[in-house]
Design an enzyme around this catalytic site. Sequence first.
Site, PDB file in Angstrom:
ATOM      1  N   ARG A  34       0.867  -1.189   0.000  1.00 48.38           N
ATOM      2  CA  ARG A  34       0.000   0.000   0.000  1.00 48.38           C
ATOM      3  C   ARG A  34       0.895   1.229   0.000  1.00 48.38           C
ATOM      4  NH1 ARG A  34      -4.681   2.509   0.575  1.00 48.38           N
ATOM      5  NH2 ARG A  34      -4.951   4.170   2.120  1.00 48.38           N
ATOM      6  N   GLU A  36       0.557   4.527   0.328  1.00 50.84           N
ATOM      7  CA  GLU A  36       0.492   5.559   1.352  1.00 50.84           C
ATOM      8  C   GLU A  36       1.199   5.138   2.631  1.00 50.84           C
ATOM      9  OE1 GLU A  36      -3.433   6.915   2.095  1.00 50.84           O
ATOM     10  OE2 GLU A  36      -3.859   7.419   0.015  1.00 50.84           O
ATOM     11  N   GLY A  66      -0.760   6.409 -18.710  1.00 49.52           N
ATOM     12  CA  GLY A  66      -1.603   6.188 -19.875  1.00 49.52           C
ATOM     13  C   GLY A  66      -1.816   4.728 -20.215  1.00 49.52           C
ATOM     14  N   GLU A 100      -5.328  -7.018  -6.008  1.00 49.05           N
ATOM     15  CA  GLU A 100      -4.005  -7.482  -6.389  1.00 49.05           C
ATOM     16  C   GLU A 100      -3.622  -8.755  -5.623  1.00 49.05           C
ATOM     17  OE1 GLU A 100      -0.859  -4.467  -7.457  1.00 49.05           O
ATOM     18  OE2 GLU A 100      -0.126  -5.165  -5.523  1.00 49.05           O
TER      19      GLU A 100
END
Length: 1235
Positions: A34, A36, A66, A100
């Site tokens: 994660r 953060e 993209g 995931e």
Amino acid sequence: MDASSSAHGAAAAASSSSSRSSNRWKYEVFLSFRGEDTRKTFTDHLFLALRNAGIKTFIDNQLKKGENIPRELDQEIEGSRIAVIIFSKRYADSRWCLRELSKIMRCLKDQEGKIVCPIFYDVDPSQVRKQNGSFSKAFRKHKRNEDPNEVKQWREDLQASADLAGWNLKTTADGCEGVFIEKIVGDVKGLLKTTDLEAKHSVGMAFRMQEFSTKYLDVGGSPDVQIIGIWGMGGIGKTTLARAICSNYQHNFSRQCFLEDVRSKKKEMVSLQEQLLRDILKRPYIKVSNVAEGTKEIEKRLGSMKVLIVVDDIDDADQLDELAIEHKSFGSRSRIIITTRDEQVLNIKKVDKRYKAQEMTNEEALELLSWHAFGNPCPNEEYIELARDVVDYCGGLPLALKVVGRLLATKKSKTIWESTLDKLRNIPYQKIHETLKLSYDGLSDDHVKDVFLDISCFFIGWSKNTFTAILDGCSHFSVEAEINTFCDRCLLYIDEEGILRMHDLIRDMGREIVRAKSLKELGKSSRLWYSEDAKSVLRNKSGTKAVEGLQLILPEDSDEQSFSTEAFKKMRCLKFLMLENVKLTGSYKHLSKELRLLIWDGFPLEAIPADFDQRNLVYLGLSYSKIVRVWEDSDLLPKKLKHLILVDCHDLTELPDFSKLPLLEALILSGCNGLCGGYHFLAQLKVIEALELSDCNITDGAVLEIIGSLSSLTILDLCGNGFNRLPILSGLSQLQFLYLNRCTNLQAIPDLPNSLIELKANYCTALEIMSDFSEMSKMWKLELKDCHKLKDIPNLENSMDNMGSIHMDGCTSLTDTFKENLQTKNAFGGIFFSGNDIPNRLVYVAREDETVEFEVPPSIDYIGGLALGIVYSSDNSDCTRTLTIDVVNCTQRTNFRVWAMEATVTASHEYYLWLGNLSNKKLNLKGGDMVLVTAEFYERDNKIKVNKTGVDIVKWDLSDGLTNWDNYETVPCESDEDTEDDTQLSNRQVFLCYKTPKAWPWCIKGSKPDPLPKFFASTLKARKNDITVKTLLTVIEGRERTEFSDGDVLIFPQMIKYRGLKESDVDSFVDDVLVNDKPWASGVQEALTGSHVFVCAHGSREEWNRDSAHVLIDKFKEEAELRGLTNQVFVAACFHIRGHNGNLIIYNPGSDGSITGHWYGYVTPDDVPELLDQHIGKGEIIERLWRGQIGASSDEAEKSNDQKLLNGGENKKIEKPQENGNQRGTKRKEKCRLE
């Protein structure tokens, strides 16, 4: 990691198997975290440390802006050897992290060689495992906002990942992150250095590993030490499986060791002990001075460690003792795997579990051969038939497939392939031979080896009991122990009927051992089984005392001149002589006095000559011969004889004095219709067990009375005789099998013994009276077909609890009361009657070509199973076909196929009724389930057809232990289960191009669904409420470098195509194209042109279905080419359309450009020109074949009744569906199946 999430409900639920090979990893490590929490701290430090150590590591900042992030991440997860999951306090807050995680855990399950290791950074493993603490708060939010199925999957994945071996910061290096990271990097390097034990092209290994790990290895289960045996014949893949297990599950253990080929290292035990200690303790310089010291060291030093140890190819339990392979030698949760060819080793060691390695299926074998011969998973087209011949030769043995595949890879023409295969059939390839011969070399002594060679040369296909009787007569020892040894070592197996069976390559190995001992002098060969060799030896009189067995089979009209008996003069040790249509001249005194077995079919003399010494003969067979009497001298009978076989000896007029054959156990006289004397000698058969007197013109009641006194009989065959009444047989307390077929004068069968298991009295047209069956509790099979005068069988209903099947078809005089008494009783294989009426108690009824459909009442108290009735008939007489029943549970999405019984039609245009029961112990029906039941005859050639099907729910207990269930099949996708119209198939049909019918796995026993179709189907189900247009998914064949390749998606009637869909694309594709009805953002939309024909291959359920589909496809292509339509008509096989053979769908444009789809059934190759010319060419429906318009609703169908096709053809009338609640018959739609 943080990223925008997308709907992945289906992803969590769908299992997949990666198409990537484990030796093609793009990255060595994938980091899941994660962002953060740890991106700029711990994760960054770990990434740099791994990179600096030379470990190729993926981190998500390597993705370009993209890109399709979900798809790219999935690909990188699949392409990484090790996935490291960094669990932090807020890891579970992120839906993306959990998605995931689910992808990683799917890959762990399905990718061979995948390793997953958790890092518990600032959380305890119990928080992850139980989802408490900070994880609990996150899941309260997910419970409110997310798909409950997806949340459930996340919980399961967290629990599973927390159970894996990994690293915990709190308990390592006193929480010092630098030291912690050093340890992680060191351990990862160790994992990557581990020898890659996986075999190249390990076809079928993923399924076997999953089965082994689930049922046997039990990594996260029992805390006890478990010793597990893998046993099977040489070359079957025991070591390959053990290597794969070791490679894939080593990270679940603190240490692992693979001791290879231990059998060949008996003199190197100290070295093996040192290897075990070094690998487990990770100390490279360990030395032990002797075996005893090594054993003590292992016991002393490994007792606290959780280890995975493989001891490969053991044939001596003493070696296991020296390696201290005992439960007490290792730490809790350790797993010890032993591979062996000899099951007795596992018995001595008292292993906890044993896994018998299985041969490859034909499909797996063809793929493995193709990899090694062609470098592709399928053979080159022109070699397909030859490749199948090679697969037959190799018999599912992986070693043979690899060796022969590599050998043939260098052969560049079909002619060379054919000659090479012919040579292999006569002289086995050395590498295969030597590997298999190890099992033979391990046999204890020459006597045991000789018995094995006898079987491999002469006795495959013989009854075990008969063979034992013959061999016991050859020595002072019983061969029962030897047979058990061969079975333990996988050199032999006994089938369910007690017949000796042997793998063809094992047989060839035995014969090659014999051949190799006398390459230049055939007369010194111990066994001559090949007729040309036997002829050469007899012609040249070159036989010696080395010859113990000889077989010579000549055609009946052979012009081969006779052989002299002097050719046998030197064969003094000959024990087995098997001749057919052979003539001998000269004195029979030259034949060996050691003969135990003589089979001489077509014996040319009227009697066995007096100069033929048969003192040791145990088995004598003179069938199809010209004998008038058996022995010329009635005083010279072989007193050791146990089996006398005289089938179809039409000139035989008298029987011998059986008092001179005191050991005779089997007397077979079937077809000896010239017998007129000697029947009184039957009374002398004191130990007779099998007596066969079929077609012997027995009419005399006195003969039958003698037979009724033979108390040792277990088998009695009196078929085709002219007597009118059986004597009382109740005194035959050992009798189990009684055969009376075609006794057309027989009027009564009184007083049968209670020991009887099987009674067949078919076509006894005068039979009126049967024995009372009230005490016949052992009866398993009863057949009384076409006994026209029979009215009932007293108290039969009292003996049906264990009855397998009852055939009374053609018994037209049975009373209604008798039939009603039977209908509610158990009979696993069913009861067969004559008749055209489904019993009233079966409330759900369907007509011909219809499926029974019903809803189980939601309030039902108890379900015992289903009662079924099926009416069938034929335009042909004397037809036998296999009745099959499909039970589809649309609610639970399961499908069962049951092989009911063989059904026989004896008279054309007559109706027959089958009644049977299916237990709910397997079906697992529940209140509210929607159920479809379809009956059909497996051969699908319409020789016998189903006219009616009736079903009802049974509320009493039924047993299913003997029901012949086919493979349990989970229905893999959502289909048109809400359709209420027989003709409305779908409003949008999606065709997914995926491999060829040979590779479609979901109806092949033992396989599991491939990833792309399974994932696509699951995603459609997850998004069904979002998809507003009725959509049906069908798999069609895809071939690389063609118009339709793997992963291409075709959509009709829109006539559009997208190329190259991957598993990671499915979510975005479904969302863009099928939910939001817009072009797929990640692909290019292409327009389809022309007409498209999709031919049903029945899910590739059987090779017959697949081949018949391709006959149609080839015919379409041939006829299209003749008409110049090759580039305008496209034809492909599809997974499934409906229940009939010859089904297909045609999509073609009308004159105004609109696209319509039409379903045709029972199409034959002869119909193809008409479909091309009339339907595709002119737009005219072929009414006799037409089954419905694709996507037509009830209203549209009603409108179309009076309309023509746009190009002018008349539409077939479409009927509105019946609306009669839960009881209805529907056209065979198989609604819940992946079409």
